[in-house]
Scaffold this motif. Structure first.
Motif, PDB file in Angstrom:
ATOM      1  N   LEU A 122       0.822  -1.206   0.000  1.00 44.75           N
ATOM      2  CA  LEU A 122       0.000   0.000   0.000  1.00 44.75           C
ATOM      3  C   LEU A 122       0.858   1.259   0.000  1.00 44.75           C
ATOM      4  O   LEU A 122       1.532   1.538   0.991  1.00 44.75           O
ATOM      5  CB  LEU A 122      -0.874   0.037   1.251  1.00 44.75           C
ATOM      6  CG  LEU A 122      -2.142  -0.786   1.285  1.00 44.75           C
ATOM      7  CD1 LEU A 122      -2.843  -0.566   2.609  1.00 44.75           C
ATOM      8  CD2 LEU A 122      -3.052  -0.429   0.118  1.00 44.75           C
ATOM      9  N   PRO A 123       0.831   2.058  -1.053  1.00 44.69           N
ATOM     10  CA  PRO A 123       1.596   3.296  -1.046  1.00 44.69           C
ATOM     11  C   PRO A 123       1.082   4.282   0.008  1.00 44.69           C
ATOM     12  O   PRO A 123       1.784   5.210   0.383  1.00 44.69           O
ATOM     13  CB  PRO A 123       1.374   3.860  -2.459  1.00 44.69           C
ATOM     14  CG  PRO A 123       0.778   2.754  -3.266  1.00 44.69           C
ATOM     15  CD  PRO A 123       0.092   1.846  -2.312  1.00 44.69           C
ATOM     16  N   ALA A 124      -0.151   4.045   0.498  1.00 45.56           N
ATOM     17  CA  ALA A 124      -0.740   4.970   1.477  1.00 45.56           C
ATOM     18  C   ALA A 124      -0.243   4.723   2.897  1.00 45.56           C
ATOM     19  O   ALA A 124      -0.519   5.522   3.797  1.00 45.56           O
ATOM     20  CB  ALA A 124      -2.258   4.858   1.442  1.00 45.56           C
ATOM     21  N   LEU A 125       0.488   3.626   3.109  1.00 37.04           N
ATOM     22  CA  LEU A 125       0.888   3.262   4.472  1.00 37.04           C
ATOM     23  C   LEU A 125       1.641   4.376   5.220  1.00 37.04           C
ATOM     24  O   LEU A 125       1.316   4.668   6.372  1.00 37.04           O
ATOM     25  CB  LEU A 125       1.684   1.954   4.459  1.00 37.04           C
ATOM     26  CG  LEU A 125       2.061   1.392   5.823  1.00 37.04           C
ATOM     27  CD1 LEU A 125       0.837   0.955   6.617  1.00 37.04           C
ATOM     28  CD2 LEU A 125       3.018   0.224   5.676  1.00 37.04           C
ATOM     29  N   PRO A 126       2.643   5.016   4.582  1.00 38.39           N
ATOM     30  CA  PRO A 126       3.338   6.083   5.302  1.00 38.39           C
ATOM     31  C   PRO A 126       2.399   7.204   5.762  1.00 38.39           C
ATOM     32  O   PRO A 126       2.574   7.761   6.852  1.00 38.39           O
ATOM     33  CB  PRO A 126       4.359   6.596   4.281  1.00 38.39           C
ATOM     34  CG  PRO A 126       4.610   5.426   3.397  1.00 38.39           C
ATOM     35  CD  PRO A 126       3.277   4.742   3.282  1.00 38.39           C
ATOM     36  N   ASN A 127       1.383   7.493   4.931  1.00 44.28           N
ATOM     37  CA  ASN A 127       0.378   8.477   5.307  1.00 44.28           C
ATOM     38  C   ASN A 127      -0.413   8.065   6.531  1.00 44.28           C
ATOM     39  O   ASN A 127      -0.628   8.868   7.451  1.00 44.28           O
ATOM     40  CB  ASN A 127      -0.632   8.650   4.166  1.00 44.28           C
ATOM     41  CG  ASN A 127      -0.453   9.983   3.493  1.00 44.28           C
ATOM     42  OD1 ASN A 127       0.109  10.897   4.094  1.00 44.28           O
ATOM     43  ND2 ASN A 127      -0.906  10.089   2.263  1.00 44.28           N
ATOM     44  N   THR A 128      -0.860   6.816   6.519  1.00 43.14           N
ATOM     45  CA  THR A 128      -1.617   6.266   7.648  1.00 43.14           C
ATOM     46  C   THR A 128      -0.804   6.405   8.931  1.00 43.14           C
ATOM     47  O   THR A 128      -1.322   6.830   9.963  1.00 43.14           O
ATOM     48  CB  THR A 128      -1.926   4.771   7.402  1.00 43.14           C
ATOM     49  OG1 THR A 128      -2.565   4.647   6.133  1.00 43.14           O
ATOM     50  CG2 THR A 128      -2.811   4.198   8.490  1.00 43.14           C
ATOM     51  N   VAL A 129       0.490   6.076   8.831  1.00 46.22           N
ATOM     52  CA  VAL A 129       1.347   6.130  10.008  1.00 46.22           C
ATOM     53  C   VAL A 129       1.545   7.579  10.471  1.00 46.22           C
ATOM     54  O   VAL A 129       1.406   7.887  11.657  1.00 46.22           O
ATOM     55  CB  VAL A 129       2.708   5.444   9.741  1.00 46.22           C
ATOM     56  CG1 VAL A 129       3.691   5.699  10.874  1.00 46.22           C
ATOM     57  CG2 VAL A 129       2.506   3.940   9.543  1.00 46.22           C
ATOM     58  N   SER A 130       1.816   8.489   9.529  1.00 49.31           N
ATOM     59  CA  SER A 130       2.092   9.865   9.963  1.00 49.31           C
ATOM     60  C   SER A 130       0.829  10.521  10.512  1.00 49.31           C
ATOM     61  O   SER A 130       0.902  11.333  11.440  1.00 49.31           O
ATOM     62  CB  SER A 130       2.734  10.697   8.848  1.00 49.31           C
ATOM     63  OG  SER A 130       1.820  10.908   7.814  1.00 49.31           O
ATOM     64  N   GLU A 131      -0.337  10.149   9.985  1.00 47.58           N
ATOM     65  CA  GLU A 131      -1.583  10.688  10.532  1.00 47.58           C
ATOM     66  C   GLU A 131      -1.827  10.192  11.952  1.00 47.58           C
ATOM     67  O   GLU A 131      -2.263  10.959  12.815  1.00 47.58           O
ATOM     68  CB  GLU A 131      -2.770  10.308   9.639  1.00 47.58           C
ATOM     69  CG  GLU A 131      -2.893  11.225   8.421  1.00 47.58           C
ATOM     70  CD  GLU A 131      -3.919  10.736   7.405  1.00 47.58           C
ATOM     71  OE1 GLU A 131      -3.853  11.176   6.248  1.00 47.58           O
ATOM     72  OE2 GLU A 131      -4.776   9.894   7.780  1.00 47.58           O
ATOM     73  N   ALA A 132      -1.545   8.918  12.184  1.00 49.59           N
ATOM     74  CA  ALA A 132      -1.721   8.367  13.535  1.00 49.59           C
ATOM     75  C   ALA A 132      -0.755   9.051  14.510  1.00 49.59           C
ATOM     76  O   ALA A 132      -1.127   9.397  15.633  1.00 49.59           O
ATOM     77  CB  ALA A 132      -1.501   6.861  13.529  1.00 49.59           C
ATOM     78  N   LEU A 133       0.497   9.273  14.064  1.00 43.93           N
ATOM     79  CA  LEU A 133       1.472   9.954  14.925  1.00 43.93           C
ATOM     80  C   LEU A 133       0.981  11.354  15.286  1.00 43.93           C
ATOM     81  O   LEU A 133       1.047  11.773  16.444  1.00 43.93           O
ATOM     82  CB  LEU A 133       2.835  10.050  14.223  1.00 43.93           C
ATOM     83  CG  LEU A 133       3.611   8.745  14.019  1.00 43.93           C
ATOM     84  CD1 LEU A 133       4.818   8.967  13.116  1.00 43.93           C
ATOM     85  CD2 LEU A 133       4.053   8.163  15.368  1.00 43.93           C
ATOM     86  N   ALA A 134       0.449  12.044  14.283  1.00 43.55           N
ATOM     87  CA  ALA A 134      -0.034  13.417  14.500  1.00 43.55           C
ATOM     88  C   ALA A 134      -1.241  13.423  15.443  1.00 43.55           C
ATOM     89  O   ALA A 134      -1.328  14.260  16.349  1.00 43.55           O
ATOM     90  CB  ALA A 134      -0.393  14.062  13.163  1.00 43.55           C
ATOM     91  N   ARG A 135      -2.149  12.490  15.227  1.00 46.79           N
ATOM     92  CA  ARG A 135      -3.376  12.423  16.037  1.00 46.79           C
ATOM     93  C   ARG A 135      -3.045  12.256  17.514  1.00 46.79           C
ATOM     94  O   ARG A 135      -3.707  12.803  18.380  1.00 46.79           O
ATOM     95  CB  ARG A 135      -4.229  11.254  15.541  1.00 46.79           C
ATOM     96  CG  ARG A 135      -5.671  11.333  15.947  1.00 46.79           C
ATOM     97  CD  ARG A 135      -6.632  10.568  15.036  1.00 46.79           C
ATOM     98  NE  ARG A 135      -6.167   9.292  14.561  1.00 46.79           N
ATOM     99  CZ  ARG A 135      -5.913   9.021  13.276  1.00 46.79           C
ATOM    100  NH1 ARG A 135      -6.092   9.944  12.352  1.00 46.79           N
ATOM    101  NH2 ARG A 135      -5.498   7.823  12.926  1.00 46.79           N
ATOM    102  N   TYR A 136      -2.001  11.494  17.811  1.00 44.22           N
ATOM    103  CA  TYR A 136      -1.652  11.250  19.214  1.00 44.22           C
ATOM    104  C   TYR A 136      -0.456  12.082  19.665  1.00 44.22           C
ATOM    105  O   TYR A 136       0.101  11.847  20.736  1.00 44.22           O
ATOM    106  CB  TYR A 136      -1.406   9.748  19.434  1.00 44.22           C
ATOM    107  CG  TYR A 136      -2.685   8.956  19.281  1.00 44.22           C
ATOM    108  CD1 TYR A 136      -3.629   8.960  20.300  1.00 44.22           C
ATOM    109  CD2 TYR A 136      -2.975   8.273  18.108  1.00 44.22           C
ATOM    110  CE1 TYR A 136      -4.824   8.279  20.169  1.00 44.22           C
ATOM    111  CE2 TYR A 136      -4.167   7.583  17.958  1.00 44.22           C
ATOM    112  CZ  TYR A 136      -5.089   7.588  18.995  1.00 44.22           C
ATOM    113  OH  TYR A 136      -6.271   6.917  18.847  1.00 44.22           O
TER     114      TYR A 136
END
Ligand code: C2E
Ligand code: MG
Ligand code: MG
Ligand code: MG
Length: 279
Positions: A122-136
């Motif tokens: 999934l090319p979107a994986l880095p996005n998913t991770v950085s969004e989760a980091l930002a959210r918390y």
């Protein structure tokens, strides 16, 4: 079971095979619902520093509490989730949940989670991770992603690219179960991995096998030449611990220092007056 009948005896779709197929199908259907029914949770296993046995982090390990089967092992349902594509949703849930836990714990505690090879497509994986980091509001270096050598079996260029983008976020990338896989050392020097986790089977074999000790020795020196941290998994005895420490391993994980435990128990451990754990 059908396999146990041996070669040649099974040339038609036997009742056993049908049962197996039906059972699998049922498990697959249950797996599809398990996320909405909130039957998953993450347990956390401590990682300690080899030097002073202090707590440095946890590995998040998924657990499925099935209403009738009881606890189903990830070794059983993760492959099923991979085949059905459910791993994408499940993997996202793991990232979210692990970040939520990390946010509760202090900065010196890292949290590692496991990624399936399929998630790296999934090319979107880095996005998913950085969004989760930002959210918390988490610093990227609090998070570690564990992958096995199997990521280099399929689209290795694509996976390597996703891993590099993840690394660029500042999260750690660990090569899990090292020694059990395809043993091509070529990819170690791709500047992607910050950590190498020596598989528990190796660690325990080292108790009775001098060659295994020699292999671990060379793994450690190789990893150090690439400036990687080395973790030994599956450390069960005090002897395993001293052997790994004396071989220059940096971090230790295994039943000796704690089994995977609930978030609540892990939090107690973090907040305990003693972060120093005794064997
Ligand atoms: P892994 O990532 O290599 O995790 C280590 C496994 O070794 C865990 O099994 C852990 O409970 C077990 N272990 C830890 N210390 C010891 C020890 O001292 N002795 C022994 N004999 N075993 C020890 P677990 O939790 O059953 O997980 C099995 C595998 O399932 C994991 O291996 C990982 O590959 C996969 N897995 C677990 N959680 C996830 C997840 O959230 N996502 C994905 N994709 N895979 C996961
Ligand atoms: Mg792991
Ligand atoms: Mg492992
Ligand atoms: Mg494993």
């Amino acid at each position: 079971q059908a396999k146990a009948q041996g070669r040649g005896t099974c040339c038609y779709f036997s009742a056993d095979m049908q049962n197996e197929a039906e059972d699998r199908l049922r498990l697959e259907q249950d797996l599809r619902q398990a996320l909405t029914l909130k039957q998953f949770r993450l347990d956390y296993q401590p990682l300690v520093s080899a030097a002073d046995q202090s707590l440095v982090g946890f590995e998040a390990l998924i657990r499925w509490h099935h209403p009738t089967r009881g606890m189903v092992s990830p070794a059983e349902f993760i492959p099923l989730a991979e085949e059905t594509g459910l791993i994408m949703q499940l993997g996202d849930w793991v990232i979210e949940e692990a970040c939520r836990a990390a946010a509760v714990w202090p900065d010196f505690i890292s949290v590692a989670l496991n990624l399936s090879a399929r998630q790296l497509i999934l090319p979107a994986l880095p996005n998913t991770v950085s969004e989760a980091l930002a959210r918390y509001k988490l610093k990227a270096n609090r998070l570690e992603l564990e992958v096995t050598e199997s990521v280099f079996l399929g689209d290795s260029e694509g996976s390597l690219d996703v891993l590099k983008r993840l690394r660029a976020l500042g999260v750690g990338i660990a090569l899990d179960d090292f020694g059990t896989g395809y043993s091509s050392l070529g990819y170690l020097n791709k500047a992607v991995f910050h950590k190498l986790k020596i598989d528990g089977s190796f660690v325990r074999e080292a108790a009775n096998n001098r060659e295994t000790v020699a292999i671990i020795q060379s793994i450690v020196s190789l990893a150090k030449s690439f400036r990687m941290t080395v973790t030994a998994e599956g450390v069960e005895t005090a002897d395993d611990f001293t052997r790994m420490r004396d071989l220059g391993v940096h971090q230790i994980q295994g039943y000796l220092f704690g089994r995977p435990m609930s978030f609540e128990r892990a939090t107690d451990l973090v907040h305990g007056v003693q972060t120093k754990m005794t064997a």
